[in-house]
Scaffold this motif. Structure first.
Motif, PDB file in Angstrom:
ATOM      1  N   ARG A   1       2.477   9.972 -10.590  1.00 51.05           N
ATOM      2  CA  ARG A   1       3.044  10.363 -11.879  1.00 51.05           C
ATOM      3  C   ARG A   1       4.370   9.658 -12.143  1.00 51.05           C
ATOM      4  NH1 ARG A   1       6.385  13.719 -14.430  1.00 51.05           N
ATOM      5  NH2 ARG A   1       7.424  14.429 -12.530  1.00 51.05           N
ATOM      6  N   ARG A   2       5.121   9.385 -11.086  1.00 53.24           N
ATOM      7  CA  ARG A   2       6.432   8.734 -11.231  1.00 53.24           C
ATOM      8  C   ARG A   2       6.325   7.234 -11.514  1.00 53.24           C
ATOM      9  NH1 ARG A   2      11.409  11.857 -10.690  1.00 53.24           N
ATOM     10  NH2 ARG A   2      10.643  13.955 -10.231  1.00 53.24           N
ATOM     11  N   GLY A   3       5.128   6.669 -11.410  1.00 52.79           N
ATOM     12  CA  GLY A   3       4.969   5.254 -11.750  1.00 52.79           C
ATOM     13  C   GLY A   3       4.665   4.327 -10.595  1.00 52.79           C
ATOM     14  N   PHE A   4       4.480   4.863  -9.393  1.00 53.74           N
ATOM     15  CA  PHE A   4       4.093   4.008  -8.270  1.00 53.74           C
ATOM     16  C   PHE A   4       2.631   3.597  -8.423  1.00 53.74           C
ATOM     17  CE2 PHE A   4       7.809   6.184  -6.614  1.00 53.74           C
ATOM     18  CZ  PHE A   4       8.500   5.125  -6.034  1.00 53.74           C
ATOM     19  N   GLU A   5       2.335   2.367  -8.028  1.00 53.49           N
ATOM     20  CA  GLU A   5       1.011   1.798  -8.281  1.00 53.49           C
ATOM     21  C   GLU A   5       0.171   1.590  -7.020  1.00 53.49           C
ATOM     22  OE1 GLU A   5       1.176  -1.659 -10.762  1.00 53.49           O
ATOM     23  OE2 GLU A   5       2.624  -0.747 -12.146  1.00 53.49           O
ATOM     24  N   GLY A   6       0.755   1.745  -5.846  1.00 52.56           N
ATOM     25  CA  GLY A   6      -0.022   1.533  -4.632  1.00 52.56           C
ATOM     26  C   GLY A   6       0.702   1.990  -3.387  1.00 52.56           C
ATOM     27  N   VAL A   7      -0.060   2.064  -2.284  1.00 59.58           N
ATOM     28  CA  VAL A   7       0.462   2.562  -1.008  1.00 59.58           C
ATOM     29  C   VAL A   7       0.092   1.590   0.106  1.00 59.58           C
ATOM     30  CG1 VAL A   7       0.539   4.505   0.600  1.00 59.58           C
ATOM     31  CG2 VAL A   7       0.086   4.927  -1.837  1.00 59.58           C
ATOM     32  N   VAL A   8       1.065   1.273   0.937  1.00 54.93           N
ATOM     33  CA  VAL A   8       0.863   0.400   2.094  1.00 54.93           C
ATOM     34  C   VAL A   8       1.136   1.215   3.351  1.00 54.93           C
ATOM     35  CG1 VAL A   8       1.566  -1.735   3.248  1.00 54.93           C
ATOM     36  CG2 VAL A   8       1.627  -1.589   0.749  1.00 54.93           C
TER      37      VAL A   8
ATOM     38  N   TRP B   1       1.080  12.847  -3.143  1.00 51.37           N
ATOM     39  CA  TRP B   1       0.580  11.610  -3.749  1.00 51.37           C
ATOM     40  C   TRP B   1       0.548  11.707  -5.270  1.00 51.37           C
ATOM     41  CZ3 TRP B   1       1.077   8.164  -0.289  1.00 51.37           C
ATOM     42  CH2 TRP B   1       0.687   8.366   1.039  1.00 51.37           C
ATOM     43  N   ALA B   2       0.176  12.864  -5.787  1.00 55.90           N
ATOM     44  CA  ALA B   2       0.064  13.030  -7.238  1.00 55.90           C
ATOM     45  C   ALA B   2       1.417  12.833  -7.924  1.00 55.90           C
ATOM     46  CB  ALA B   2      -0.505  14.415  -7.567  1.00 55.90           C
ATOM     47  N   GLU B   3       2.481  13.358  -7.304  1.00 63.23           N
ATOM     48  CA  GLU B   3       3.820  13.197  -7.879  1.00 63.23           C
ATOM     49  C   GLU B   3       4.251  11.732  -7.851  1.00 63.23           C
ATOM     50  OE1 GLU B   3       7.467  14.134  -9.658  1.00 63.23           O
ATOM     51  OE2 GLU B   3       5.570  15.233  -9.543  1.00 63.23           O
TER      52      GLU B   3
ATOM     53  N   SER C   1      -8.208   8.634  -4.255  1.00 65.22           N
ATOM     54  CA  SER C   1      -8.646   9.093  -5.576  1.00 65.22           C
ATOM     55  C   SER C   1      -7.594   8.811  -6.639  1.00 65.22           C
ATOM     56  CB  SER C   1      -8.971  10.593  -5.539  1.00 65.22           C
ATOM     57  OG  SER C   1      -7.793  11.374  -5.406  1.00 65.22           O
ATOM     58  N   LEU C   2      -6.320   8.789  -6.245  1.00 68.95           N
ATOM     59  CA  LEU C   2      -5.237   8.558  -7.199  1.00 68.95           C
ATOM     60  C   LEU C   2      -4.905   7.075  -7.376  1.00 68.95           C
ATOM     61  CD1 LEU C   2      -2.927  11.469  -6.043  1.00 68.95           C
ATOM     62  CD2 LEU C   2      -3.912  11.247  -8.333  1.00 68.95           C
ATOM     63  N   PHE C   3      -4.918   6.328  -6.282  1.00 68.59           N
ATOM     64  CA  PHE C   3      -4.485   4.931  -6.339  1.00 68.59           C
ATOM     65  C   PHE C   3      -5.645   3.937  -6.312  1.00 68.59           C
ATOM     66  CE2 PHE C   3      -0.739   7.218  -4.813  1.00 68.59           C
ATOM     67  CZ  PHE C   3       0.253   6.688  -5.632  1.00 68.59           C
ATOM     68  N   GLY C   4      -6.876   4.440  -6.162  1.00 70.62           N
ATOM     69  CA  GLY C   4      -8.047   3.561  -6.192  1.00 70.62           C
ATOM     70  C   GLY C   4      -8.012   2.503  -5.114  1.00 70.62           C
ATOM     71  N   ASN C   5      -8.190   1.249  -5.518  1.00 76.13           N
ATOM     72  CA  ASN C   5      -8.206   0.137  -4.565  1.00 76.13           C
ATOM     73  C   ASN C   5      -6.810  -0.325  -4.172  1.00 76.13           C
ATOM     74  OD1 ASN C   5     -11.027  -0.022  -4.471  1.00 76.13           O
ATOM     75  ND2 ASN C   5     -11.082  -1.284  -6.323  1.00 76.13           N
TER      76      ASN C   5
END
Length: 256
Positions: free
Chosen positions: A84-91, A79-81, A119-123
């Motif tokens: 770092r690469r610029g992704f803003e969220g996860v579905v 997730w951290a990588e 912790s990385l992507f918040g809401n």
């Protein structure tokens, strides 16, 4: 990838009761007819939209069924990588991706990975499922609300089954374009086709538990994976994602 996933025995009977096949109104009259219940039960096993899209996939769009990344489960995603690469969220898909089938609770071995993702992507994390949150099978949003309380992330309400539909609901939820989002699911012809059609980075996971799946779903899953493996062996690849041209960088070789 060489890993062994310890299977947790789900509280299946309780989960089925939570889904509430029938809704009883205060007057004591059942609000759902027997036909609606049968239709819902069959519909969750047979995805008509998925079948219609599959025809086009077989003939001209095979690359849409190929994931950018394949992992055993979400614990193998870095997730951290990705952040770092610029992704803003996860579905996330729900069944067999973060819960066992029909459960409304996170599969417990995934808890630490899910917490790291939060912790990385918040809401900017959500569930987009063909069960909880889908208007046809969860019209009052009850299953979605139970899942939200149990896992602590938003369940997106929507009307069309994956792979049909656009990313409009999801983009509204996240406030960014789908090309900056990650779609994680266990089904090539639904989750992955939907994600690739709409510009997500797509991650395919192995199913968490096959023991609770209906027979027809198991057979369709076998067919899906046979096709994906065959097409991949012939050199068919998904369209390269601009934020992560080399997708190997977002995979963990082993669990810590």
């Amino acid at each position: 990838m060489n890993s062994s996933v310890e299977k947790e025995k789900p509280h299946y009977r309780n989960d089925v009761k939570e889904q509430g096949v029938e809704v009883i109104v205060r007057s004591g009259i059942r609000s759902n007819s027997w036909w609606a219940r049968i239709k819902a039960a069959l519909g969750q096993r047979i995805n008509v939209e998925g079948i219609s899209f599959s025809v086009g996939i077989f003939y001209k769009d095979k690359h849409l069924a190929i994931p950018h990344v394949f992992v055993q489960d979400i614990r193998y995603i870095d997730w951290a990588e990705l952040k770092r690469r610029g992704f803003e969220g996860v579905v996330f898909d729900k069944d067999n991706t973060i819960t066992v089938p029909y459960s409304l609770n996170l599969w417990s071995p995934l808890a630490s990975s899910m917490e790291q993702c939060k912790s990385l992507f918040g809401n900017n994390i959500a569930v987009f499922s063909n069960s909880a949150g889908l208007a046809e099978y969860d019209p009052d949003g009850r299953k979605a609300r139970i899942l939200e309380r149990a896992i602590g992330i938003k369940v997106i309400r929507h009307r069309l089954k994956k792979p049909a539909g656009t990313a409009e609901e999801i983009e509204r939820q996240f406030g960014c374009k789908s090309s900056r989002l990650i779609m994680v699911g266990d089904r090539p012809l639904t989750d992955i086709v939907y994600g690739n059609r709409n510009g997500f980075l797509t991650i395919l996971t192995a199913p968490l538990s096959l023991s609770q799946e209906p027979f027809i779903v198991k057979q369709v899953r076998k067919l899906e994976m046979a096709l994906v493996n065959r097409w991949s062996s012939k050199g068919i690849r998904p369209i390269s994602h601009w934020l992560l041209p080399d997708c190997q960088y977002c995979m963990k070789d082993e669990l810590l």
